[in-house]
Design a protein around this motif. Sequence first.
Motif, PDB file in Angstrom:
ATOM      1  N   ALA A  14       0.948  -1.108   0.095  1.00 50.29           N
ATOM      2  CA  ALA A  14       0.021  -0.029   0.044  1.00 50.29           C
ATOM      3  C   ALA A  14       1.014   1.301  -0.038  1.00 50.29           C
ATOM      4  O   ALA A  14       2.113   1.268   0.530  1.00 50.29           O
ATOM      5  CB  ALA A  14      -0.846  -0.042   1.212  1.00 50.29           C
ATOM      6  N   LEU A  15       0.262   2.274  -0.638  1.00 46.36           N
ATOM      7  CA  LEU A  15       1.119   3.703  -0.634  1.00 46.36           C
ATOM      8  C   LEU A  15       0.109   4.650   0.167  1.00 46.36           C
ATOM      9  O   LEU A  15      -0.635   5.144  -0.315  1.00 46.36           O
ATOM     10  CB  LEU A  15       1.243   3.889  -2.093  1.00 46.36           C
ATOM     11  N   SER A  16       0.830   5.044   1.498  1.00 44.25           N
ATOM     12  CA  SER A  16      -0.027   5.861   1.977  1.00 44.25           C
ATOM     13  C   SER A  16       1.138   6.789   2.452  1.00 44.25           C
ATOM     14  O   SER A  16       0.804   8.141   2.779  1.00 44.25           O
ATOM     15  CB  SER A  16      -0.423   5.183   3.505  1.00 44.25           C
ATOM     16  N   SER A  17       2.203   6.634   2.714  1.00 42.76           N
ATOM     17  CA  SER A  17       3.413   7.702   2.690  1.00 42.76           C
ATOM     18  C   SER A  17       4.519   7.110   1.888  1.00 42.76           C
ATOM     19  O   SER A  17       4.894   7.610   0.810  1.00 42.76           O
ATOM     20  CB  SER A  17       3.845   7.910   4.268  1.00 42.76           C
ATOM     21  N   GLU A  18       5.018   5.791   2.376  1.00 41.90           N
ATOM     22  CA  GLU A  18       6.112   5.067   1.733  1.00 41.90           C
ATOM     23  C   GLU A  18       5.351   3.832   1.312  1.00 41.90           C
ATOM     24  O   GLU A  18       4.107   3.766   1.611  1.00 41.90           O
ATOM     25  CB  GLU A  18       7.295   4.718   2.312  1.00 41.90           C
ATOM     26  N   VAL A  19       5.880   2.902   0.380  1.00 43.84           N
ATOM     27  CA  VAL A  19       5.343   1.768   0.268  1.00 43.84           C
ATOM     28  C   VAL A  19       5.824   0.823   1.319  1.00 43.84           C
ATOM     29  O   VAL A  19       6.700   0.574   1.915  1.00 43.84           O
ATOM     30  CB  VAL A  19       6.100   1.041  -1.094  1.00 43.84           C
ATOM     31  N   LYS A  20       4.518   0.444   1.782  1.00 47.10           N
ATOM     32  CA  LYS A  20       4.675  -0.646   2.933  1.00 47.10           C
ATOM     33  C   LYS A  20       3.855  -1.847   2.681  1.00 47.10           C
ATOM     34  O   LYS A  20       2.900  -1.908   1.845  1.00 47.10           O
ATOM     35  CB  LYS A  20       3.562   0.250   3.999  1.00 47.10           C
ATOM     36  N   VAL A  21       4.238  -2.762   3.483  1.00 46.95           N
ATOM     37  CA  VAL A  21       3.534  -4.271   3.345  1.00 46.95           C
ATOM     38  C   VAL A  21       2.726  -4.281   4.595  1.00 46.95           C
ATOM     39  O   VAL A  21       3.092  -3.818   5.651  1.00 46.95           O
ATOM     40  CB  VAL A  21       4.682  -5.434   3.298  1.00 46.95           C
ATOM     41  N   GLY A  22       1.572  -5.161   4.253  1.00 46.66           N
ATOM     42  CA  GLY A  22       0.591  -5.168   5.433  1.00 46.66           C
ATOM     43  C   GLY A  22      -0.185  -6.613   5.102  1.00 46.66           C
ATOM     44  O   GLY A  22      -0.113  -7.363   4.166  1.00 46.66           O
ATOM     45  N   VAL A  23      -0.937  -7.021   6.033  1.00 40.13           N
ATOM     46  CA  VAL A  23      -1.751  -8.228   6.081  1.00 40.13           C
ATOM     47  C   VAL A  23      -3.085  -7.795   6.378  1.00 40.13           C
ATOM     48  O   VAL A  23      -3.451  -6.983   7.362  1.00 40.13           O
ATOM     49  CB  VAL A  23      -1.363  -9.129   7.245  1.00 40.13           C
ATOM     50  N   THR A  24      -4.232  -8.334   5.853  1.00 41.34           N
ATOM     51  CA  THR A  24      -5.447  -8.118   6.051  1.00 41.34           C
ATOM     52  C   THR A  24      -6.086  -9.439   5.824  1.00 41.34           C
ATOM     53  O   THR A  24      -5.979 -10.057   4.889  1.00 41.34           O
ATOM     54  CB  THR A  24      -6.043  -6.951   5.540  1.00 41.34           C
ATOM     55  N   ARG A  25      -7.502  -9.549   6.362  1.00 38.70           N
ATOM     56  CA  ARG A  25      -8.389 -10.417   5.977  1.00 38.70           C
ATOM     57  C   ARG A  25      -9.059 -10.092   4.799  1.00 38.70           C
ATOM     58  O   ARG A  25      -9.300  -9.069   4.437  1.00 38.70           O
ATOM     59  CB  ARG A  25      -9.482 -10.721   7.264  1.00 38.70           C
ATOM     60  N   LYS A  26      -9.234 -11.027   3.862  1.00 36.74           N
ATOM     61  CA  LYS A  26      -9.861 -10.780   2.548  1.00 36.74           C
ATOM     62  C   LYS A  26     -11.122 -10.014   2.587  1.00 36.74           C
ATOM     63  O   LYS A  26     -11.422  -9.177   1.780  1.00 36.74           O
ATOM     64  CB  LYS A  26     -10.167 -12.133   1.576  1.00 36.74           C
ATOM     65  N   THR A  27     -11.792 -10.461   3.717  1.00 38.07           N
ATOM     66  CA  THR A  27     -13.156  -9.746   4.079  1.00 38.07           C
ATOM     67  C   THR A  27     -12.948  -8.041   4.208  1.00 38.07           C
ATOM     68  O   THR A  27     -13.896  -7.341   4.392  1.00 38.07           O
ATOM     69  CB  THR A  27     -13.911 -10.219   5.243  1.00 38.07           C
ATOM     70  N   GLN A  28     -11.685  -7.872   4.581  1.00 31.99           N
ATOM     71  CA  GLN A  28     -11.349  -6.286   4.927  1.00 31.99           C
ATOM     72  C   GLN A  28     -10.783  -5.422   3.843  1.00 31.99           C
ATOM     73  O   GLN A  28     -10.474  -4.370   3.977  1.00 31.99           O
ATOM     74  CB  GLN A  28     -10.449  -6.288   6.097  1.00 31.99           C
ATOM     75  N   VAL A  29     -11.029  -6.238   2.712  1.00 29.25           N
ATOM     76  CA  VAL A  29     -10.452  -5.416   1.259  1.00 29.25           C
ATOM     77  C   VAL A  29     -11.769  -4.762   0.897  1.00 29.25           C
ATOM     78  O   VAL A  29     -12.801  -5.284   0.737  1.00 29.25           O
ATOM     79  CB  VAL A  29      -9.863  -6.261   0.197  1.00 29.25           C
ATOM     80  N   PRO A  30     -11.639  -3.328   0.392  1.00 29.73           N
ATOM     81  CA  PRO A  30     -10.563  -2.484   0.681  1.00 29.73           C
ATOM     82  C   PRO A  30     -10.597  -1.667   2.189  1.00 29.73           C
ATOM     83  O   PRO A  30      -9.834  -0.728   2.022  1.00 29.73           O
ATOM     84  CB  PRO A  30     -10.761  -1.617  -0.520  1.00 29.73           C
ATOM     85  N   THR A  31     -11.288  -2.182   3.053  1.00 28.75           N
ATOM     86  CA  THR A  31     -11.535  -1.446   4.211  1.00 28.75           C
ATOM     87  C   THR A  31     -10.403  -1.018   4.806  1.00 28.75           C
ATOM     88  O   THR A  31     -10.023   0.058   5.336  1.00 28.75           O
ATOM     89  CB  THR A  31     -12.586  -1.910   4.865  1.00 28.75           C
ATOM     90  N   ARG A  32      -9.556  -2.197   5.056  1.00 27.78           N
ATOM     91  CA  ARG A  32      -8.043  -1.770   5.659  1.00 27.78           C
ATOM     92  C   ARG A  32      -7.249  -0.850   5.245  1.00 27.78           C
ATOM     93  O   ARG A  32      -6.664   0.154   5.654  1.00 27.78           O
ATOM     94  CB  ARG A  32      -7.411  -3.181   5.568  1.00 27.78           C
ATOM     95  N   TRP A  33      -7.171  -0.826   3.559  1.00 29.96           N
ATOM     96  CA  TRP A  33      -6.352   0.204   2.962  1.00 29.96           C
ATOM     97  C   TRP A  33      -6.706   1.741   3.086  1.00 29.96           C
ATOM     98  O   TRP A  33      -6.310   2.681   3.279  1.00 29.96           O
ATOM     99  CB  TRP A  33      -6.366  -0.020   1.546  1.00 29.96           C
ATOM    100  N   ILE A  34      -8.328   1.774   3.326  1.00 28.19           N
ATOM    101  CA  ILE A  34      -9.007   3.184   3.429  1.00 28.19           C
ATOM    102  C   ILE A  34      -8.588   3.690   4.824  1.00 28.19           C
ATOM    103  O   ILE A  34      -8.142   4.706   4.804  1.00 28.19           O
ATOM    104  CB  ILE A  34     -10.703   2.896   3.453  1.00 28.19           C
ATOM    105  N   ASP A  35      -8.796   2.671   5.793  1.00 26.85           N
ATOM    106  CA  ASP A  35      -8.261   3.106   7.127  1.00 26.85           C
ATOM    107  C   ASP A  35      -6.827   3.420   7.422  1.00 26.85           C
ATOM    108  O   ASP A  35      -6.459   4.245   8.304  1.00 26.85           O
ATOM    109  CB  ASP A  35      -8.626   1.852   8.015  1.00 26.85           C
ATOM    110  N   GLN A  36      -5.892   2.721   6.469  1.00 27.18           N
ATOM    111  CA  GLN A  36      -4.632   3.418   6.712  1.00 27.18           C
ATOM    112  C   GLN A  36      -4.381   4.722   5.727  1.00 27.18           C
ATOM    113  O   GLN A  36      -3.360   5.209   5.980  1.00 27.18           O
ATOM    114  CB  GLN A  36      -3.728   2.240   6.054  1.00 27.18           C
ATOM    115  N   GLY A  37      -5.210   5.359   5.230  1.00 27.24           N
ATOM    116  CA  GLY A  37      -5.078   6.621   4.036  1.00 27.24           C
ATOM    117  C   GLY A  37      -4.361   6.164   2.953  1.00 27.24           C
ATOM    118  O   GLY A  37      -3.775   6.986   2.609  1.00 27.24           O
TER     119      GLY A  37
END
Length: 263
Positions: A110-133
């Motif tokens: 994901a790109l919120s400031s730098e390129v970061k790696v992360g983990v989320t449950r499939k059911t949380q796509v794209p919510t997780r990315w939205i929450d991270q900005g």
Amino acid sequence: MTYQGVLQKMQTELANPIQYYLVFEDSFLNVNQLLDKEIELEFQGYQCLNCNKQKKIFRQGFCYDCFMSSPAVGDWIMRPELSTAHLDIEDRDLEYEKRVQLQPHIVYLALSSEVKVGVTRKTQVPTRWIDQGAVKAVPIVEVPNRYLAGITEIALKNHFVDKTSWQKMLKNEVLHADLSEERKKTFGWLPKEVQPYFSEEATLYNLEFPVLQYPKKIIGLNLDKTPLYTGKVMGIKGQYLLFEDGTVFNIRSYEGYVVKMSV
């Protein structure tokens, strides 16, 4: 108009721009409607999201006792590599842990400031990315449990950050990067047991946030120290409200706080 209740993280809807909602016990608010309006926020007390008692919030919307005992906040939540449900080993509540850990998980860039790696449950796509900005995100692999996602994240943390610089994210100081190209580099870094889950193709998500003006300097609103605040809402990004005077309010950090919001 006045809204009152226990804060929980804003619910979101993928749109252009993203739609945000605050849900209280007796009402809900489309937060996008607050843009360019002055609101008053008043702190009134606490209510634990787990036991519902009016006890001081310790962390993540939970009082101290619930935080130390609830399976919903076990160490494996923040550190997926510690997941053990696939081995039939209990941390706090095996039935709960199996339900959450033994389901499809996505490891992503994901790109919120730098390129970061992360983990989320499939059911949380794209919510997780939205929450991270995050303004962009792309899945790397979909794996069948949280443990495999966790060891993948550990391997990729040697090459990407795993935390968002929230100040840069809120100022919209985002590094330019091609996530699809970055993703292609990851295959050789994946653990051997995860490589079969890698696909050559993946959908790139572009996310647009409802922001009229980004802050140049940032002042975090602390409800314990400033129980009454008034300001004009200029944007919503991640789980933050952005105000005209540079104040930012992280709703996620104040889950379990009882507030009155006047518009």
